[in-house]
Design a protein around this motif. Structure first.
Motif: not given
Length: 154
Positions: A27-46, A120-126
């Motif tokens: 599970l990954r969250y980055r403040s520079e992309d404040p609206y999104a979460v990123h999930l990486t699934f490590h399945v049986n593939s390269p 979130e909008l503040e973090r984007l520094r638009m």
């Protein structure tokens, strides 16, 4: 300052009502992309499988059913343990994954401490980017040097 909130958990890929497969998940969250979460699934593939979707979808889905498209989230119980069901749909197929509710909720709380809902909008520094663009003197809507627009708040 950029903040990253990461956690490794084991989700369960539901193959049938009686059978599931453990899937190590980052599970990954980055403040520079404040609206999104990123999930990486490590399945049986390269190559791991990556999904990115709205953090609000997880926030809403922990309390009750959320989502109507490719990602749907809802609380559930599996083997008498609270879980969060994550239903993913893609052209390659559908998947139902179950995350331990407590682990997912704790990680999500840390993302909310890093960037609270509504900030979130503040973090984007638009505003900083817009100010820099206007400060270059490249003009107004037509791009004509020397033309200026004013921005008013109100």
């Amino acid at each position: 300052m950029q903040i990253t909130v990461e956690r490794e958990i084991t989700m369960r890929l539901v193959v049938s009502p009686e059978r599931g497969v453990d899937v190590p998940t980052r599970l990954r969250y980055r403040s520079e992309d404040p609206y999104a979460v990123h999930l990486t699934f490590h399945v049986n593939s390269p190559v791991p499988v990556n999904w990115t979707f709205a953090r609000d979808l997880l926030v809403d889905g922990i309390a009750g059913p959320a989502g109507t498209g490719d990602v749907r989230v809802r609380p559930a119980v599996a083997d008498e343990v609270p879980v969060i069901n994550l239903e993913l749909t893609s052209p390659d197929g559908d998947a139902l994954l179950q995350a331990p509710a407590e682990e997912l909720s704790t990680w999500l709380e840390h993302t909310l401490l890093a960037v609270p809902v509504g900030a979130e909008l503040e973090r984007l520094r638009m505003e900083d980017g817009l100010a820099a663009l206007l400060a270059t003197g490249n003009g107004g809507p037509g791009g004509e040097p020397g033309t200026e627009d004013s921005l008013a708040e109100g």
